[in-house]
Design a protein around this motif. Sequence first.
Motif, short mmCIF file in Angstrom:
data_model
loop_
_atom_site.label_atom_id
_atom_site.label_comp_id
_atom_site.label_asym_id
_atom_site.label_seq_id
_atom_site.Cartn_x
_atom_site.Cartn_y
_atom_site.Cartn_z
N ASP A 72 -6.49 6.65 -0.95
CA ASP A 72 -5.70 5.62 -0.28
C ASP A 72 -6.73 4.62 0.26
O ASP A 72 -7.25 4.78 1.37
N LYS A 78 -4.41 -7.15 3.32
CA LYS A 78 -4.98 -6.88 4.64
C LYS A 78 -6.18 -7.81 4.81
O LYS A 78 -5.99 -9.01 4.77
N GLY A 108 0.83 -1.20 0.00
CA GLY A 108 0.00 0.00 0.00
C GLY A 108 0.86 1.25 0.00
O GLY A 108 0.54 2.25 -0.65
N THR A 109 1.97 1.21 0.72
CA THR A 109 2.87 2.36 0.77
C THR A 109 3.43 2.65 -0.62
O THR A 109 3.48 3.80 -1.06
N ARG A 152 -8.04 -0.20 2.77
CA ARG A 152 -9.16 -1.07 3.17
C ARG A 152 -10.43 -0.67 2.41
O ARG A 152 -11.53 -0.61 2.98
C1 LIG Z 1 -4.70 3.56 5.37
C2 LIG Z 1 -3.45 2.83 4.97
N1 LIG Z 1 -2.80 3.20 3.87
C3 LIG Z 1 -1.68 2.57 3.45
C4 LIG Z 1 -1.17 1.52 4.17
C5 LIG Z 1 0.13 0.89 3.73
O1 LIG Z 1 0.04 -0.44 3.38
P1 LIG Z 1 1.36 -1.37 3.43
O2 LIG Z 1 1.52 -1.77 4.86
O3 LIG Z 1 0.99 -2.50 2.53
O4 LIG Z 1 2.50 -0.58 2.93
C6 LIG Z 1 -1.82 1.09 5.34
C7 LIG Z 1 -1.26 -0.02 6.13
O5 LIG Z 1 -1.65 -0.32 7.21
C8 LIG Z 1 -2.98 1.77 5.76
O6 LIG Z 1 -3.63 1.43 6.87
#
Ligand SMILES: Cc1ncc(COP(=O)(O)O)c(C=O)c1O
Length: 377
Positions: A185, A216, A73-74, A188
């Motif tokens: 973003d 997730k 996600g990042t 979820r």
């Molecule tokens: C709202 C949100 N955005 C982005 C991310 C990032 O995901 P990742 O851990 O796969 O990098 C998270 C991870 O918990 C998140 O809660």
Amino acid sequence: MGYGADAAKRAGGSGRIDLRSDTVTHPTPEMRRAMASAEVGDDVFEDDPTVAELEERAADLLGKEAGLFVASGTMGNLVSVMAHVPRGGEIITPAEGHIPNDEAANYAVVAGAGLRTVRENPDGEMPVNDVIEAIQDSSDPHSAITSLVVVENCHAHTFSRPITPAYMKGLRAALKPSGIPIHVDGARLFNAVVGLGVSARDLVKDAESATFCLSKGLATPIGSVVVGKKDFIFRARRARKLLGGGMRQVGILAAAGLVALSDGPEGTIQRLAEDHTNARILAEALTEMKGVISPGHNAQPVGERLDPARVVTNFVLFKVEGGAARREKFLDELEKRGVLMIAYTHGQVRAVTHYGVGSEEIQKVIRASADALAASA
Ligand SMILES: Cc1ncc(COP(=O)(O)O)c(C=O)c1O
């Protein structure tokens, strides 16, 4: 497939009930089978048919032209920022969002972007007027050029509240004169889909791009997908390469994503409803326990009873009376009883329900919480 005690064994195996995050889920048996037999190719050459199928499926589900499979996600957020925002441009995000707080300032370090935050309301929405006020005057040479607005859906820090299509529509309309794009973003996003009973398309139709996590609640081991217009995805693909995120026979991972997004019984979207029910049951039980209070932050005044109605997806946030030391003791006592929760921002405790934690496990968590509260008093 079942999600009770049996699933708990498959999902964790440690015997502990781990509610620290929905990222702790293990892949379903159907995912493991699909991964073992996935057709693969070199995805940097765009030769991996399974990745291509996942990207198309994701784009179609979210009503966008194209998709891009990324490691996390990042990375999905970062490549989106890089594809939307010129160096020195500025992004507007919720103050309590993941990008400003939990991504190691990658927007600045890597993308060269500035950040302006807007305080969100108890439902995780930035008031539209405040967003408009945060836009910089691009004709003033003192100002950075506002180039992107980010919405987090679900919004993690406010009970993982889902952001509605109506809010997105209002934001889109207000941003129209400036032409500033919106990125969702949606780590979820499918919890929002199930929590609100709307389609993913409706949730992101007023945004130029979105990213969602497969790893997730959807229970795959790795990966997120970014979606948007073809030219945006082309720029995001370049950014992914720049970051070293071009992967080769990665259809092995994409295969798990295709299972997650499937309409069939093996798909993991619709089962998120079970996590939401379990979270609500846990919140209702915690509300009745002495020593459990509202998290205060952004939701209700501190010291009030926890309001289980705030729980519509899979996060339960609360505080224990007695401050940081009591919280640590409570978490330790819980762990001794085989249950893991996590210390969260603003002195809160976070419990996240997910695949592998069925109703039986939730009853155990409730008993362990009551005992841990008494033992830590
Ligand atoms: C709202 C949100 N955005 C982005 C991310 C990032 O995901 P990742 O851990 O796969 O990098 C998270 C991870 O918990 C998140 O809660």
